[in-house]
Design an enzyme around this catalytic site. Sequence first.
Site, mmCIF file in Angstrom:
data_model
loop_
_atom_site.group_PDB
_atom_site.id
_atom_site.type_symbol
_atom_site.label_atom_id
_atom_site.label_comp_id
_atom_site.label_asym_id
_atom_site.label_seq_id
_atom_site.Cartn_x
_atom_site.Cartn_y
_atom_site.Cartn_z
ATOM 1 C CG HIS A 182 3.453 2.988 5.913
ATOM 2 N ND1 HIS A 182 4.244 2.050 6.540
ATOM 3 C CD2 HIS A 182 3.664 4.157 6.574
ATOM 4 C CE1 HIS A 182 4.890 2.619 7.540
ATOM 5 N NE2 HIS A 182 4.568 3.900 7.581
ATOM 6 C CB CYS A 183 4.248 -0.982 1.190
ATOM 7 S SG CYS A 183 3.135 -1.836 2.316
ATOM 8 C CB ILE A 184 5.404 2.444 -2.479
ATOM 9 C CG1 ILE A 184 4.332 3.536 -2.386
ATOM 10 C CG2 ILE A 184 4.785 1.104 -2.847
ATOM 11 C CD1 ILE A 184 3.684 3.861 -3.729
ATOM 12 N N GLY A 219 0.821 -1.194 0.000
ATOM 13 C CA GLY A 219 0.000 0.000 0.000
ATOM 14 C C GLY A 219 0.859 1.249 0.000
#
Length: 337
Positions: A327-329, A325
């Site tokens: 936050h992950c990238i 999502g």
Amino acid sequence: MTQWTMPAEGAPQDKVWMAYPVKGYSLGDTDSARDEARRTWAAVAHAVLDFEPVTMIVDPGEISVARQYLSADIDIVEAPLNDAWARDIGPTFVLGDDGRLGAVDWIFNGWGAASWAQWDKDQHVGKLIAELSGAELIASPMINEGGGIQVDGDGTVLVTESVQLGEGRNSLWSKTEVEAELSRTIGADRAIWLPHGLTRDNEKFGTRGHVDIVAAMPSPGVVLVHDQQNPDHPDFEVSARIKALIAEAEPGWEIIGVPAPTVLTDDEGPVDYSYINHLVVNDGVIACSFDDPNDARAAAILSEVYPGRTVTAVDARPLFERGGGVHCITQQQPASR
């Protein structure tokens, strides 16, 4: 000896680091899939850019096409990449007790040496970003990813047994050893252990338990928890268990359930769509949206727990289809002095 501390995400930031999709499963195999991935990563970058600078790591083979999607205001750095999950392949930034910027370079091995992952290039990104940022490099012997920890900036860290102690990561370590390393590197003096993450994330192509899709701490004593309210979804029991464990560990905390999107499945099975996977930036919050009735409810909760910040939503379905999502990238760099 410098005492390092990982600030809360809401602390002042200098910039956000990202990595652009490169040939592989995240980019996709068709023209439409590749266009979707590039547009989605660009949409998140441009949403962040409304609040603070963005530096994008781009693989040499993707430079020309990246410039077609990215604003000229986004700083591009050329470096070899296997994938595009900056939270995990990049360093975790910390601040010293003297205000200096530090960067914890965890050992990255493709989410526990997953059979489908490659990391011969990504394992060097943490050190690269540390050098580019001017941070002091803090090497860690622990296999870990930025998505596997959530902090409140006041000494508490959320972790999961399936990540920090999981097979392929630090299965021979004890909780005490993990906690000691988290104390040394990010200044955490209190760890709350959750058993695992969401159901989809624990399957073959997931991270096997990242906490940043499950729970977040917008301020000390307050925790947001992914709240799957439909008993037909396997995360209904996961959400209930996590809320109960946090309540037992910290009886005085305010636990706020953030309702999961109403959609339950896609072509691969139960989804792990989550509003927890948002990014806090200067004066703003970059939120996940899913064209779902609960998008507005989640945005209202985020506005309440991050007062004074503008909530900007980006369609995160293409990200979750690829395994993560907002936050992950992204990886925030706190302001130093």
